[in-house]
Write a protein that holds these residues in place. Structure first.
Motif, short mmCIF file in Angstrom:
data_model
loop_
_atom_site.label_atom_id
_atom_site.label_comp_id
_atom_site.label_asym_id
_atom_site.label_seq_id
_atom_site.Cartn_x
_atom_site.Cartn_y
_atom_site.Cartn_z
N LYS A 11 6.08 18.38 -17.35
CA LYS A 11 6.21 19.68 -18.03
C LYS A 11 6.51 20.80 -17.04
N ASN B 119 15.72 18.01 -21.13
CA ASN B 119 14.63 17.49 -21.97
C ASN B 119 13.98 16.25 -21.35
N ALA C 249 12.38 23.94 -24.51
CA ALA C 249 11.62 22.68 -24.49
C ALA C 249 10.12 22.94 -24.45
N ASN D 299 10.13 16.22 -20.28
CA ASN D 299 9.24 15.21 -20.86
C ASN D 299 8.52 14.43 -19.77
N ASN D 300 9.21 14.21 -18.68
CA ASN D 300 8.63 13.48 -17.55
C ASN D 300 7.58 14.31 -16.82
#
Ligand code: HEM
Ligand SMILES: *[C@@H]1O[C@H](CO)[C@@H](O)[C@H](O)[C@H]1NC(C)=O
Ligand SMILES: *[C@@H]1O[C@H](CO)[C@@H](O)[C@H](O)[C@H]1NC(C)=O
Ligand SMILES: *[C@@H]1O[C@H](CO)[C@@H](O)[C@H](O)[C@H]1NC(C)=O
Ligand SMILES: *[C@@H]1O[C@H](CO)[C@@H](O)[C@H](O)[C@H]1NC(C)=O
Ligand SMILES: *[C@@H]1O[C@H](CO)[C@@H](O)[C@H](O)[C@H]1NC(C)=O
Length: 319
Positions: free
Chosen positions: A54, A47, A135, A51-52
């Motif tokens: 995609k 995750n 995610a 998040n950093n």
């Protein structure tokens, strides 16, 4: 007596099942007592990485595919080349293309911290692929576990068995059949191209030469992908509409001839797979269900189990 012989025969069958067959099966609760934190650690590291960036979710999903299609799901793709060892990273389908190794290293370090030498790199790759799909908004499936890590890699098999983007439908079907996956599963797994990016070198021929392509889509792509090799590594999204969402736009795009790769559009080009593409384009629930089942099956391709292989300490090299 006959009944004694029959019960003796059943005992033998039972022993054979327990000793051989059953121990070779993967199971979703494999680390439940040996490393109960493993799944949580993998998920939180994935995750953070997604998040950093995609796209990392797509890269991690592809890593599982490229691992499984070469000598089975055994972590072989993670092995670095050395002066005396040729890995799979420089094979044509992988070189300048597969990514996510640093994320796998981070996951492995975090998992080793909690449970030294218990969780295999091959299992980490399989779980990271699932967590990446989740995610990005896709389906959840329970990942069967218990794979062990290879002591070898196979460069030549990476070149022959990973399907090329120039493949026609017949070749795509046979590449998956070679791994025990049928045409329906091939079409469902191709839906992975609802996320991620491809290099110009992978789609140039399609945008300049194919006729089953939307003409304005092709023109737009030519801006960053000229016929000059200087553009080889320029990227375009595999799903032009929602490139970072795991959804069914991949199939919707095929209906309007906006598949990026030649191999993508082959799934909707006047042959029997058209019906399945059309179905998924209108029913994302069915796509999610079929994708989950097919990727579990892909994850079962010739795993090393029991005492085969090893649990690597560092995913990039054998112990
Ligand atoms: C059906 C046959 C397939 C072919 C011919 C194929 C081919 C390709 C090619 C050429 C690329 C772009 C590579 C580049 O230019 O650097 C790519 C990307 C990708 N492929 Fe496939 N692929 C296939 C099936 C699959 C399957 C079964 C999965 C996973 C289940 C998958 C997941 C991905 C993902 C997620 C990306 C984007 C990766 C990123 O952005 O880093 N592909 N594929
Ligand atoms: C690699 O795989 C090929 C089949 O694709 C097989 O013939 C060959 O023996 C394998 N090589 C090694 C080193 O395992
Ligand atoms: C598909 O490609 C293979 C080789 O790449 C070729 O031999 C075959 O004729 C092609 N099949 C069709 C139906 O175009
Ligand atoms: C349709 O697919 C089948 C199976 O791959 C193949 O044999 C056939 O040649 C294809 N037809 C066309 C028109 O490409
Ligand atoms: C288009 O096809 C022709 C004939 O096969 C080939 O020579 C040319 O290189 C192709 N163009 C691109 C941009 O791939
Ligand atoms: C071309 O590449 C640039 C830089 O990566 C990007 O911002 C732009 O959206 C791309 N253009 C097209 C038409 O894909």
């Amino acid at each position: 007596m006959a009944s004694k012989e029959i019960s003796f025969a059943f005992s033998i069958i039972f022993i054979l099942l327990i000793s051989g067959f059953v121990s070779a099966q993967l199971s979703t609760n494999f680390y439940a007592s040996s490393c109960p934190q493993a799944l949580q650690i993998i998920k939180s590291t994935v995750n953070a990485a997604v998040n950093n960036e995609k796209r990392m979710g797509a890269s991690l999903l592809r890593l599982h595919f490229h691992d499984c299609f070469v000598d089975g799901c055994d972590g072989s793709i993670l092995l670095d080349d050395t002066p005396t060892f040729l890995g799979e990273k420089t094979a044509f389908p992988n070189v300048n293309s597969v990514r996510g190794f640093d994320v796998i290293d981070t996951i492995k370090a975090n998992v080793e911290n909690a449970c030294p030498q218990v969780v295999s790199c091959a299992d980490i790759v399989a779980v990271a692929a699932r967590d990446s799909v989740v995610a990005l908004g896709g389906p959840y499936w329970s990942v069967p576990l218990g794979r062990r890590d290879s002591l070898t890699a196979n460069f030549s098999q990476a070149n022959t068995d990973l399907p090329a983007p120039q493949s026609n439908l017949t070749r795509l079907i046979s590449a998956f059949a070679k791994k025990g996956l049928n045409a329906n599963e091939m079409v469902a797994l191709s839906g992975a191209h609802t996320i991620g990016q491809a290099r110009c070198i992978s789609y140039r021929n399609r945008i300049y030469n194919d006729t089953n392509i939307d003409s304005s889509f092709a023109s737009t792509l030519k801006v960053n992908c000229s016929i000059s090799s200087t553009d080889d590594n320029n990227l375009a999204p595999l799903d032009t509409v929602t490139p970072t969402n795991f959804d069914n736009y991949y199939y919707k795009n095929l209906l309007v001839e906006k598949g990026l790769l030649h191999s993508d559009q082959e799934l909707y080009n006047g042959n029997f797979t058209d019906a399945q593409v059309n179905f998924y384009a209108h029913n994302s629930g069915k796509f999610f269900k079929d994708f989950s089942n097919a990727i579990i099956k892909m994850g079962n391709i010739s795993p090393l189990t029991g005492t085969q292989g090893e649990i690597r300490l560092n995913c990039r090299r054998i112990n």
